[in-house]
Design a protein around this motif. Structure first.
Motif, PDB file in Angstrom:
ATOM      1  N   PHE A  19      -0.822  29.858  20.315  1.00 20.01           N
ATOM      2  CA  PHE A  19       0.580  29.568  20.035  1.00 20.01           C
ATOM      3  C   PHE A  19       0.945  28.202  20.588  1.00 20.01           C
ATOM      4  CE2 PHE A  19       0.221  34.189  20.642  1.00 20.01           C
ATOM      5  CZ  PHE A  19       0.541  34.594  19.358  1.00 20.01           C
ATOM      6  N   THR A  20       1.827  27.536  19.899  1.00 15.10           N
ATOM      7  CA  THR A  20       2.296  26.239  20.362  1.00 15.10           C
ATOM      8  C   THR A  20       3.440  26.484  21.337  1.00 15.10           C
ATOM      9  OG1 THR A  20       1.768  25.325  18.201  1.00 15.10           O
ATOM     10  CG2 THR A  20       3.158  23.998  19.631  1.00 15.10           C
ATOM     11  N   VAL A  21       3.171  26.190  22.602  1.00 12.94           N
ATOM     12  CA  VAL A  21       4.178  26.391  23.639  1.00 12.94           C
ATOM     13  C   VAL A  21       4.436  25.029  24.277  1.00 12.94           C
ATOM     14  CG1 VAL A  21       4.758  27.598  25.763  1.00 12.94           C
ATOM     15  CG2 VAL A  21       3.328  28.725  24.058  1.00 12.94           C
ATOM     16  N   ASP A  22       5.685  24.581  24.194  1.00 12.05           N
ATOM     17  CA  ASP A  22       6.047  23.290  24.783  1.00 12.05           C
ATOM     18  C   ASP A  22       6.052  23.389  26.302  1.00 12.05           C
ATOM     19  OD1 ASP A  22       6.403  22.256  22.249  1.00 12.05           O
ATOM     20  OD2 ASP A  22       8.523  22.848  22.195  1.00 12.05           O
ATOM     21  N   ASP A  23       5.926  22.219  26.948  1.00 11.58           N
ATOM     22  CA  ASP A  23       6.026  22.182  28.399  1.00 11.58           C
ATOM     23  C   ASP A  23       7.397  22.687  28.819  1.00 11.58           C
ATOM     24  OD1 ASP A  23       3.505  21.200  28.669  1.00 11.58           O
ATOM     25  OD2 ASP A  23       4.125  19.102  28.825  1.00 11.58           O
ATOM     26  N   GLY A  24       7.418  23.520  29.809  1.00 10.42           N
ATOM     27  CA  GLY A  24       8.680  24.057  30.290  1.00 10.42           C
ATOM     28  C   GLY A  24       8.471  25.413  30.925  1.00 10.42           C
ATOM     29  N   VAL A  25       9.537  26.185  30.906  1.00 14.13           N
ATOM     30  CA  VAL A  25       9.536  27.471  31.598  1.00 14.13           C
ATOM     31  C   VAL A  25       8.570  28.460  30.950  1.00 14.13           C
ATOM     32  CG1 VAL A  25      10.974  29.430  32.264  1.00 14.13           C
ATOM     33  CG2 VAL A  25      11.898  27.133  32.387  1.00 14.13           C
ATOM     34  N   ALA A  26       8.538  28.517  29.622  1.00 14.99           N
ATOM     35  CA  ALA A  26       7.675  29.493  28.943  1.00 14.99           C
ATOM     36  C   ALA A  26       6.200  29.216  29.250  1.00 14.99           C
ATOM     37  CB  ALA A  26       7.921  29.451  27.446  1.00 14.99           C
ATOM     38  N   ARG A  27       5.810  27.958  29.240  1.00 18.58           N
ATOM     39  CA  ARG A  27       4.416  27.604  29.525  1.00 18.58           C
ATOM     40  C   ARG A  27       4.055  27.943  30.987  1.00 18.58           C
ATOM     41  NH1 ARG A  27       0.795  24.424  26.878  1.00 18.58           N
ATOM     42  NH2 ARG A  27      -0.837  23.459  28.129  1.00 18.58           N
ATOM     43  N   THR A  28       4.968  27.667  31.886  1.00 19.89           N
ATOM     44  CA  THR A  28       4.743  27.971  33.304  1.00 19.89           C
ATOM     45  C   THR A  28       4.616  29.469  33.518  1.00 19.89           C
ATOM     46  OG1 THR A  28       6.017  26.023  33.889  1.00 19.89           O
ATOM     47  CG2 THR A  28       5.632  27.630  35.624  1.00 19.89           C
ATOM     48  N   ILE A  29       5.451  30.239  32.840  1.00 23.52           N
ATOM     49  CA  ILE A  29       5.384  31.696  32.979  1.00 23.52           C
ATOM     50  C   ILE A  29       4.051  32.212  32.468  1.00 23.52           C
ATOM     51  CG2 ILE A  29       6.326  33.858  32.082  1.00 23.52           C
ATOM     52  CD1 ILE A  29       9.091  32.567  32.284  1.00 23.52           C
ATOM     53  N   ILE A  30       3.616  31.717  31.342  1.00 23.25           N
ATOM     54  CA  ILE A  30       2.341  32.187  30.783  1.00 23.25           C
ATOM     55  C   ILE A  30       1.184  31.774  31.677  1.00 23.25           C
ATOM     56  CG2 ILE A  30       0.747  31.916  28.844  1.00 23.25           C
ATOM     57  CD1 ILE A  30       3.193  31.752  27.029  1.00 23.25           C
ATOM     58  N   MET A  31       1.204  30.540  32.159  1.00 23.90           N
ATOM     59  CA  MET A  31       0.072  30.042  32.956  1.00 23.90           C
ATOM     60  C   MET A  31      -0.048  30.687  34.322  1.00 23.90           C
ATOM     61  SD  MET A  31      -0.156  25.989  32.146  1.00 23.90           S
ATOM     62  CE  MET A  31      -1.233  25.779  33.529  1.00 23.90           C
ATOM     63  N   TYR A  32       1.082  30.967  34.962  1.00 27.06           N
ATOM     64  CA  TYR A  32       1.028  31.459  36.346  1.00 27.06           C
ATOM     65  C   TYR A  32       1.362  32.934  36.478  1.00 27.06           C
ATOM     66  CZ  TYR A  32       0.766  26.532  37.461  1.00 27.06           C
ATOM     67  OH  TYR A  32       0.378  25.223  37.525  1.00 27.06           O
TER      68      TYR A  32
ATOM     69  N   VAL B 187      -5.206  31.730  28.539  1.00 24.86           N
ATOM     70  CA  VAL B 187      -5.910  30.711  27.738  1.00 24.86           C
ATOM     71  C   VAL B 187      -5.760  31.012  26.252  1.00 24.86           C
ATOM     72  CG1 VAL B 187      -8.211  29.830  27.161  1.00 24.86           C
ATOM     73  CG2 VAL B 187      -7.520  30.047  29.543  1.00 24.86           C
ATOM     74  N   PHE B 188      -5.945  32.276  25.876  1.00 22.88           N
ATOM     75  CA  PHE B 188      -5.782  32.625  24.463  1.00 22.88           C
ATOM     76  C   PHE B 188      -4.343  32.416  23.991  1.00 22.88           C
ATOM     77  CE2 PHE B 188      -9.635  35.590  24.557  1.00 22.88           C
ATOM     78  CZ  PHE B 188     -10.431  34.639  23.963  1.00 22.88           C
ATOM     79  N   ALA B 189      -3.376  32.812  24.802  1.00 23.65           N
ATOM     80  CA  ALA B 189      -1.972  32.662  24.396  1.00 23.65           C
ATOM     81  C   ALA B 189      -1.603  31.192  24.234  1.00 23.65           C
ATOM     82  CB  ALA B 189      -1.060  33.331  25.419  1.00 23.65           C
ATOM     83  N   LEU B 190      -2.066  30.343  25.122  1.00 25.06           N
ATOM     84  CA  LEU B 190      -1.736  28.919  25.035  1.00 25.06           C
ATOM     85  C   LEU B 190      -2.491  28.223  23.909  1.00 25.06           C
ATOM     86  CD1 LEU B 190      -1.487  27.968  28.794  1.00 25.06           C
ATOM     87  CD2 LEU B 190       0.381  28.308  27.180  1.00 25.06           C
TER      88      LEU B 190
END
Length: 188
Positions: A84-97, A78-81
């Motif tokens: 930082f501005t992270v677009d939808d895609g692989v980086a966001r999925t990696i951080i979230m899951y 939650v803090f990382a998202l």
């Protein structure tokens, strides 16, 4: 549902008599172990001892470590998202899951190791007996067989010192339903 009945045997003769009664062919669904400080005597008789995993707090430590690791992982995600501005895609999925799942697994692993170094709190009431080289029998039976087991143990002069439901994996905070553990005057 299985319940664990805990009995106390004071000498080898009583223990051998109990073992003969419990090893009857029609009593095949009962699981029993012996918790004692005189482990060599029990091994010499070829009887099952309580395993080190049963006597340690591995499951409790792993459960708590995994829970707190997952909470930390969700908080960091939650803090990382939000920072930082992270677009939808692989980086966001990696951080979230991946972050919460990785910290969950690491926390369970680390908590399990810490649990190996701790004694199981479910056996705290029976440790004075085991330290005095008495034999504590842990017998897991179905609710239907409780009366039969109590009669067998009464015939063998074993004292019942406890009774409780087995704790389930998903609910380790479950309280003992009944626990009668009065320490005799000669042990305290």
């Amino acid at each position: 549902m299985k319940r664990r009945l805990v009995f106390l045997s004071r000498d080898h003769n009583e223990l051998c008599e109990i073992v003969e009664m419990l090893n009857q062919s029609h009593l095949n669904c009962w699981r029993w172990r012996i918790f004692t400080g005189a482990a060599a005597d029990v091994q010499r008789l070829g009887l099952p001892l309580a395993s080190p995993l049963m006597l340690s707090n591995v499951l409790g430590g792993a459960w708590r470590g995994g829970f707190w690791g997952f909470c930390l992982g969700v908080l960091l995600a939650v803090f990382a998202l939000s920072l930082f501005t992270v677009d939808d895609g692989v980086a966001r999925t990696i951080i979230m899951y991946s972050l919460p799942i990785t910290l969950l697994l690491f926390g369970a692993w680390e908590g399990g190791f810490l649990g190996l170094m701790q004694d199981n709190p479910a056996f705290d009431d029976y440790r004075p007996y085991a330290e005095n080289n008495l034999f504590v029998l842990l017998v897991d039976v179905h609710a239907v067989d409780q009366r039969l087991l109590k009669k067998i143990m009464a015939m063998c002069n074993a004292d019942q010192v406890g009774e409780h439901c087995r704790r389930t994996w998903g609910f380790p905070w479950r309280e003992n339903i009944f626990n009668n553990t009065e320490v005799p005057a000669e042990l305290s």
